[in-house]
Write a protein that holds these residues in place. Sequence first.
Motif, PDB file in Angstrom:
ATOM      1  N   GLU A  13     -31.129  16.891  73.865  1.00 14.86           N
ATOM      2  CA  GLU A  13     -30.388  18.693  73.293  1.00 14.86           C
ATOM      3  C   GLU A  13     -29.432  19.255  73.597  1.00 14.86           C
ATOM      4  O   GLU A  13     -28.340  18.912  73.597  1.00 14.86           O
ATOM      5  N   ASP A  14     -29.302  18.825  75.664  1.00 11.93           N
ATOM      6  CA  ASP A  14     -28.236  19.965  76.293  1.00 11.93           C
ATOM      7  C   ASP A  14     -27.349  19.014  75.375  1.00 11.93           C
ATOM      8  O   ASP A  14     -26.506  19.938  76.015  1.00 11.93           O
ATOM      9  N   ARG A  15     -27.294  17.754  76.147  1.00 11.61           N
ATOM     10  CA  ARG A  15     -26.202  17.019  76.076  1.00 11.61           C
ATOM     11  C   ARG A  15     -25.647  17.472  74.295  1.00 11.61           C
ATOM     12  O   ARG A  15     -24.578  17.259  74.225  1.00 11.61           O
ATOM     13  N   VAL A  16     -25.595  16.845  73.369  1.00 12.62           N
ATOM     14  CA  VAL A  16     -25.714  17.136  72.364  1.00 12.62           C
ATOM     15  C   VAL A  16     -24.766  18.470  71.601  1.00 12.62           C
ATOM     16  O   VAL A  16     -24.248  18.960  71.672  1.00 12.62           O
ATOM     17  N   ARG A  17     -25.570  19.370  72.340  1.00 16.38           N
ATOM     18  CA  ARG A  17     -24.823  21.264  72.348  1.00 16.38           C
ATOM     19  C   ARG A  17     -23.595  21.218  73.243  1.00 16.38           C
ATOM     20  O   ARG A  17     -22.785  21.931  72.912  1.00 16.38           O
ATOM     21  N   VAL A  18     -23.260  20.640  75.000  1.00 13.33           N
ATOM     22  CA  VAL A  18     -22.152  20.479  74.882  1.00 13.33           C
ATOM     23  C   VAL A  18     -21.437  19.276  74.414  1.00 13.33           C
ATOM     24  O   VAL A  18     -20.217  20.130  74.040  1.00 13.33           O
TER      25      VAL A  18
END
Length: 81
Positions: free
Chosen positions: A34-39
């Motif tokens: 999820e964090d990487r998708v947001r980045v």
Amino acid sequence: MNKPETGYISDYDILVIVDQYDLVAKFDLWNTIEDRVRVFLPPFFKLECNLTVHTSDEVNNTLKEGQYFFTGIKDQGIAVV
């Protein structure tokens, strides 16, 4: 669809279907993804993005039951394989 007059802001729910139940419980993995998708989302696309992880059996059962969330994904979602 955003509705500024009511304060409603759209979000994106990504359904991840896995073949083993033990993968569903790997919360650290899904939080990292999820964090990487947001980045990687473009700045204009900074909406909330949530992963929902289920097995194929769970998804099939909820579709048979007609659960709104899953039937909505089936009817309106975009499959990324």
